[in-house]
Design a protein around this motif. Structure first.
Motif, PDB file in Angstrom:
ATOM      1  N   SER A  64     -54.406   4.425  -4.338  1.00  0.00           N
ATOM      2  CA  SER A  64     -54.681   5.836  -4.644  1.00  0.00           C
ATOM      3  C   SER A  64     -54.321   6.707  -3.453  1.00  0.00           C
ATOM      4  CB  SER A  64     -56.168   6.016  -4.989  1.00  0.00           C
ATOM      5  OG  SER A  64     -56.987   5.678  -3.868  1.00  0.00           O
ATOM      6  N   TRP A  65     -54.077   8.041  -3.738  1.00  0.00           N
ATOM      7  CA  TRP A  65     -53.755   9.030  -2.709  1.00  0.00           C
ATOM      8  C   TRP A  65     -54.861  10.075  -2.656  1.00  0.00           C
ATOM      9  CZ3 TRP A  65     -49.446   8.185   0.197  1.00  0.00           C
ATOM     10  CH2 TRP A  65     -48.447   7.360  -0.331  1.00  0.00           C
ATOM     11  N   GLU A  66     -55.155  10.552  -1.417  1.00  0.00           N
ATOM     12  CA  GLU A  66     -56.204  11.565  -1.287  1.00  0.00           C
ATOM     13  C   GLU A  66     -55.891  12.445  -0.076  1.00  0.00           C
ATOM     14  OE1 GLU A  66     -61.065  11.830  -0.543  1.00  0.00           O
ATOM     15  OE2 GLU A  66     -60.097   9.896  -0.927  1.00  0.00           O
ATOM     16  N   SER A  67     -56.200  13.752  -0.194  1.00  0.00           N
ATOM     17  CA  SER A  67     -55.978  14.703   0.913  1.00  0.00           C
ATOM     18  C   SER A  67     -57.290  14.956   1.633  1.00  0.00           C
ATOM     19  CB  SER A  67     -55.419  16.022   0.389  1.00  0.00           C
ATOM     20  OG  SER A  67     -55.366  16.983   1.436  1.00  0.00           O
ATOM     21  N   SER A  68     -57.213  15.001   2.996  1.00  0.00           N
ATOM     22  CA  SER A  68     -58.425  15.296   3.780  1.00  0.00           C
ATOM     23  C   SER A  68     -58.777  16.771   3.729  1.00  0.00           C
ATOM     24  CB  SER A  68     -58.234  14.861   5.230  1.00  0.00           C
ATOM     25  OG  SER A  68     -57.218  15.640   5.849  1.00  0.00           O
ATOM     26  N   ASP A  69     -57.820  17.630   3.414  1.00  0.00           N
ATOM     27  CA  ASP A  69     -58.071  19.073   3.310  1.00  0.00           C
ATOM     28  C   ASP A  69     -57.204  19.617   2.180  1.00  0.00           C
ATOM     29  OD1 ASP A  69     -58.469  21.787   3.572  1.00  0.00           O
ATOM     30  OD2 ASP A  69     -58.424  21.754   5.766  1.00  0.00           O
TER      31      ASP A  69
ATOM     32  N   LEU B 222     -57.250  22.394   0.808  1.00  0.00           N
ATOM     33  CA  LEU B 222     -56.837  23.792   0.948  1.00  0.00           C
ATOM     34  C   LEU B 222     -55.512  23.900   1.691  1.00  0.00           C
ATOM     35  CD1 LEU B 222     -60.252  25.476   1.881  1.00  0.00           C
ATOM     36  CD2 LEU B 222     -59.100  25.438  -0.343  1.00  0.00           C
ATOM     37  N   VAL B 223     -55.211  22.917   2.530  1.00  0.00           N
ATOM     38  CA  VAL B 223     -53.965  22.917   3.304  1.00  0.00           C
ATOM     39  C   VAL B 223     -52.866  22.202   2.536  1.00  0.00           C
ATOM     40  CG1 VAL B 223     -52.852  22.119   5.424  1.00  0.00           C
ATOM     41  CG2 VAL B 223     -55.153  23.069   5.510  1.00  0.00           C
ATOM     42  N   ALA B 224     -53.151  21.016   2.022  1.00  0.00           N
ATOM     43  CA  ALA B 224     -52.139  20.232   1.293  1.00  0.00           C
ATOM     44  C   ALA B 224     -52.812  19.437   0.186  1.00  0.00           C
ATOM     45  CB  ALA B 224     -51.403  19.305   2.240  1.00  0.00           C
ATOM     46  N   ASN B 225     -52.158  19.380  -0.953  1.00  0.00           N
ATOM     47  CA  ASN B 225     -52.651  18.607  -2.081  1.00  0.00           C
ATOM     48  C   ASN B 225     -51.705  17.447  -2.336  1.00  0.00           C
ATOM     49  OD1 ASN B 225     -54.310  17.953  -4.247  1.00  0.00           O
ATOM     50  ND2 ASN B 225     -53.069  19.126  -5.706  1.00  0.00           N
ATOM     51  N   VAL B 226     -52.201  16.342  -2.939  1.00  0.00           N
ATOM     52  CA  VAL B 226     -51.376  15.202  -3.257  1.00  0.00           C
ATOM     53  C   VAL B 226     -51.727  14.717  -4.670  1.00  0.00           C
ATOM     54  CG1 VAL B 226     -52.994  13.563  -2.190  1.00  0.00           C
ATOM     55  CG2 VAL B 226     -50.580  12.938  -2.478  1.00  0.00           C
ATOM     56  N   THR B 227     -50.718  14.375  -5.439  1.00  0.00           N
ATOM     57  CA  THR B 227     -50.928  13.876  -6.800  1.00  0.00           C
ATOM     58  C   THR B 227     -51.122  12.374  -6.772  1.00  0.00           C
ATOM     59  OG1 THR B 227     -48.585  13.477  -7.222  1.00  0.00           O
ATOM     60  CG2 THR B 227     -49.405  15.716  -7.628  1.00  0.00           C
ATOM     61  N   ASN B 228     -51.499  11.808  -7.932  1.00  0.00           N
ATOM     62  CA  ASN B 228     -51.658  10.356  -8.047  1.00  0.00           C
ATOM     63  C   ASN B 228     -50.338   9.642  -7.797  1.00  0.00           C
ATOM     64  OD1 ASN B 228     -54.369  10.594  -8.626  1.00  0.00           O
ATOM     65  ND2 ASN B 228     -54.050  10.712 -10.849  1.00  0.00           N
ATOM     66  N   ALA B 229     -49.235  10.356  -8.026  1.00  0.00           N
ATOM     67  CA  ALA B 229     -47.920   9.763  -7.804  1.00  0.00           C
ATOM     68  C   ALA B 229     -47.456   9.892  -6.363  1.00  0.00           C
ATOM     69  CB  ALA B 229     -46.913  10.415  -8.739  1.00  0.00           C
ATOM     70  N   GLY B 230     -48.288  10.519  -5.476  1.00  0.00           N
ATOM     71  CA  GLY B 230     -47.950  10.636  -4.065  1.00  0.00           C
ATOM     72  C   GLY B 230     -47.102  11.834  -3.721  1.00  0.00           C
ATOM     73  N   VAL B 231     -47.066  12.868  -4.574  1.00  0.00           N
ATOM     74  CA  VAL B 231     -46.298  14.075  -4.276  1.00  0.00           C
ATOM     75  C   VAL B 231     -47.209  15.059  -3.543  1.00  0.00           C
ATOM     76  CG1 VAL B 231     -44.992  16.008  -5.206  1.00  0.00           C
ATOM     77  CG2 VAL B 231     -44.805  13.734  -6.261  1.00  0.00           C
TER      78      VAL B 231
ATOM     79  N   THR C 277     -53.098  21.746   9.143  1.00  0.00           N
ATOM     80  CA  THR C 277     -52.805  20.308   9.125  1.00  0.00           C
ATOM     81  C   THR C 277     -53.820  19.595   8.247  1.00  0.00           C
ATOM     82  OG1 THR C 277     -54.158  19.918  11.101  1.00  0.00           O
ATOM     83  CG2 THR C 277     -51.797  20.323  11.433  1.00  0.00           C
ATOM     84  N   ALA C 278     -53.381  18.486   7.656  1.00  0.00           N
ATOM     85  CA  ALA C 278     -54.239  17.654   6.823  1.00  0.00           C
ATOM     86  C   ALA C 278     -53.714  16.236   6.886  1.00  0.00           C
ATOM     87  CB  ALA C 278     -54.268  18.160   5.390  1.00  0.00           C
ATOM     88  N   ASN C 279     -54.553  15.280   6.516  1.00  0.00           N
ATOM     89  CA  ASN C 279     -54.160  13.886   6.431  1.00  0.00           C
ATOM     90  C   ASN C 279     -54.122  13.460   4.968  1.00  0.00           C
ATOM     91  OD1 ASN C 279     -53.918  13.384   9.204  1.00  0.00           O
ATOM     92  ND2 ASN C 279     -56.128  13.061   9.400  1.00  0.00           N
TER      93      ASN C 279
END
Length: 401
Positions: A67-72, A74-83, A91-93
């Motif tokens: 699975s993919w997850e963003s630490s923030d 509000l800065v960056a989002n990530v989909t289940n497909a890793g986009v 900055t975000a992780n």
């Protein structure tokens, strides 16, 4: 209804059996040993996207879930497909994780604001001078100040004369002239500085004086001269000092002036290296004859008035005899000095007295002599009579000898 209930019951049983079988397969299959994202970091503009891929290790692991997850978010989002999508500046992780085994990998995401293009570049100096083996700093300023990409590359036209590193530090290699250029990565704008490379400094290794001892009378002056080694040393500056200025002073050119009887030391020290040379100075009481100058004293061509008080000095080799049988060294003898006009001049901070005069011991045997001298800071005139001896009958304390 009973028939339908039986069918439902059978379905539940089949699903339960299937899940149990799957679970048993995972437990007995090839275990996951790690997970890795396709990128370690990524920089995005607002609204820009970046696809990430995941790799399960080993590649033939039975379970390939992650699975993919963003630490923030509000800065960056990530989909289940890793986009990953940049949302706001910051900055975000992005964390990649396997659900059962807890293996993770992290992708650092930097989201930049709108791109600000470079419009120019300038240097803090248009010319710089360095010596062989020494360095100088050039600093580039990219315009505008908030440009997104401020990267600059440095180059020199002739590296055999001077080099420049990635921070703009210029190093002299050989004597000559060249040019250093700073070029922006964004837009290729350029700024240049002329570089002059001079010969390296030659260090001072020592200093000597022309004399290590001076013997002076009050009011006398003598110049000390220095020799610096090597003769072609770059910095030839010397600082002078007297241990006791109440006895003898020394000026910036090494001219020593006797002030009062006593002993002191004059030191010359090089500015480069602090090497020192010294001369011992002994000042004796002026062996002189108090007298009155009768005649015309001129100061830089202007009459200074007659009967000016003077102190007449003679050299230590001089013998003054009161009569043929009694000689006195340094005795006080009333004399008249008269003759042609005595000239006092002042130039470069120094008083100089000169002229032809006649010394007259109250009418008993006048002596013609050359006169020169100095004047001290209190206005007292010192006449130096260039004579070797005076042996005459004179009237002393009102009595003939």
């Amino acid at each position: 209804m009973k028939y339908l209930s039986k069918i439902g019951f059978l379905a539940v049983c089949i699903l339960a059996i299937g899940f149990t079988a799957c679970s048993d397969d995972e437990e007995s299959g090839i275990a996951v040993t790690g997970v890795r994202a396709s990128l370690e970091s990524v920089t995005l503009e607002i609204g820009q996207e970046q696809a990430l891929a995941a790799t399960i290790e080993p590649s033939n692991a039975t379970v390939q879930r992650y699975s993919w997850e963003s630490s923030d978010k509000l800065v960056a989002n990530v989909t289940n497909a890793g986009v990953v999508t940049g949302l706001t500046k910051g900055t975000a992780n992005i964390i990649l994780k396997t659900p059962r085994d807890g293996f993770t990998d992290t992708v650092k995401v930097t989201v930049r604001g709108p791109v600000v293009k470079v419009t120019g570049v300038s240097l803090d100096k248009t010319a710089i001078t360095v010596k062989v083996g020494s360095t100088g700093q050039l600093t580039a300023s990219v315009k505008p100040a908030d440009a997104t990409d401020k990267a600059v590359t440095w180059s020199t036209e002739n590296q055999s004369i001077a080099t420049v590193n990635s921070s703009g530090v210029v190093t002299g290699v050989t004597v000559g002239n060249t040019r250093v250029t700073a070029t922006t990565a964004d837009g290729g704008y350029k700024a240049t500085a002329e570089v002059t490379v001079l010969a390296a400094d030659i260090a001072v290794t020592g200093i000597t004086l022309n004399k290590n001892k001076l013997e002076l009378m009050e009011g006398d002056s003598e110049k000390l001269t220095v020799t610096i080694a090597p003769a072609n040393a770059t910095n030839q500056k010397v600082n002078w000092k007297s241990d006791d200025e109440s006895i003898a002073k020394v000026d910036a050119n090494g001219l020593v002036t006797a002030i009062a009887p006593g002993e002191t030391r004059i030191t010359a020290a090089t500015e480069d290296g602090g090497f020192e040379a010294q001369a011992e100075v002994t000042v004796s009481e002026a062996k002189g004859i108090e007298g009155t100058y009768i005649g015309v004293v001129t100061m830089n061509g202007t009459p200074a008035g007659a009967n000016a008080p003077v102190v007449i000095q003679y050299t230590s080799e001089t013998t003054v005899s009161i009569d043929a049988n009694a000689s006195v060294m340094g005795g006080m003898l009333k004399l008249h000095v008269h003759g042609d006009a005595l000239s006092i001049t002042f130039a470069d901070g120094i008083y100089t007295i000169s002229g032809d005069a006649i010394t007259d011991d109250f009418g008993y045997g006048p002596k013609s002599t050359k006169v020169d001298g100095t004047i001290d800071e209190n206005g007292k005139i010192y006449l130096h009579l260039k004579i070797t001896s005076i042996t005459e009958k004179v009237e002393y304390n009102g009595q003939k000898k």
